[in-house]
Design an enzyme around this catalytic site. Sequence first.
Site, short mmCIF file in Angstrom:
data_model
loop_
_atom_site.label_atom_id
_atom_site.label_comp_id
_atom_site.label_asym_id
_atom_site.label_seq_id
_atom_site.Cartn_x
_atom_site.Cartn_y
_atom_site.Cartn_z
CB SER A 292 -0.90 0.02 1.24
OG SER A 292 -1.61 -1.19 1.35
N1 SAH Z 1 -0.82 -5.05 3.88
C1 SAH Z 1 -0.01 -5.37 2.70
C2 SAH Z 1 -0.67 -5.00 1.39
C3 SAH Z 1 -1.91 -5.76 1.16
S1 SAH Z 1 -2.33 -6.12 -0.52
C4 SAH Z 1 1.38 -4.76 2.80
O1 SAH Z 1 1.66 -4.03 3.75
O2 SAH Z 1 2.20 -5.03 1.91
C5 SAH Z 1 -3.68 -7.18 -0.10
C6 SAH Z 1 -3.28 -8.58 0.25
O3 SAH Z 1 -4.44 -9.25 0.72
C7 SAH Z 1 -2.75 -9.38 -0.92
O4 SAH Z 1 -1.50 -9.90 -0.63
C8 SAH Z 1 -3.80 -10.48 -1.09
O5 SAH Z 1 -3.25 -11.71 -1.54
C9 SAH Z 1 -4.36 -10.60 0.31
N2 SAH Z 1 -5.69 -11.20 0.41
C10 SAH Z 1 -6.75 -11.03 -0.42
N3 SAH Z 1 -7.80 -11.74 0.01
C11 SAH Z 1 -7.41 -12.39 1.15
C12 SAH Z 1 -8.03 -13.31 2.05
N4 SAH Z 1 -9.29 -13.72 1.89
N5 SAH Z 1 -7.33 -13.76 3.10
C13 SAH Z 1 -6.03 -13.38 3.30
N6 SAH Z 1 -5.38 -12.53 2.48
C14 SAH Z 1 -6.05 -12.03 1.41
#
Ligand code: SAH
Length: 216
Positions: A63
């Site tokens: 992000s």
């Molecule tokens: N917080 C992260 C960025 C998040 S991007 C950072 O600091 O880098 C969103 C993430 O959520 C992605 O890696 C995606 O694979 C994950 N995601 C999406 N749906 C999900 C689910 N149901 N359970 C766990 N992770 C999930």
Amino acid sequence: MPSSQNPPEKMMFQLTLRRRGISDQAVLRSMEEIPREAFVEVADRANAYRDSALGIACGQTISQPFVVAYMTEQLQLQKHHRVLEIGTGSGYQAAILSRLCSQVLTIERYRTLADGARARLRKLGCGNVEVVLGDGFDIPASAGSFDRIIVTAAMERIPEGLTQRLDPGGMLIAPVGPQQGVQTLVRILRTETGFERKELVDVRFVPALPGVAREL
Ligand code: SAH
């Protein structure tokens, strides 16, 4: 002369966060201490302190720093808090949280991302973060309840099962909205009698998808 600890781009990074309204000193300190360059792709290291989201493995994103700082500030963390993050990605948000609370459980649906984040967090000494491969829509009951929940992937709606995981006085923040389109950061506070919902700002996140990913 700026010291090697504080290259100009890191000073600009802090200034940008302050100028955009982040004022919580503990949040600013955590943003200063956690090296974002350790969480981005090698090819993006030179851009690590720009205020923009960047691509990571598995087609996901780390992000934008302002959004990380803003969500963290809104969580009003206290040192004793136990925090759940859904969407580990690079592990950057989890590292920022780890400085401000007692325990972070972070869940990721891609094994590649979960393994990468775990290794980075270990190397940085974030010993109070546990990275788990799993589905944030299906948190095992054994995980218990949380003072704070932060969702970093966009949900079309917040599942009731998730808000039920909040302790009384607990707070959840999540981007809510369609996969393609305007999403809004929503904050839910669990009171003694129910839930209070507040809409914060519009954001753009990758979607939360159900299930552990079949690809790595
Ligand atoms: N917080 C992260 C960025 C998040 S991007 C950072 O600091 O880098 C969103 C993430 O959520 C992605 O890696 C995606 O694979 C994950 N995601 C999406 N749906 C999900 C689910 N149901 N359970 C766990 N992770 C999930």
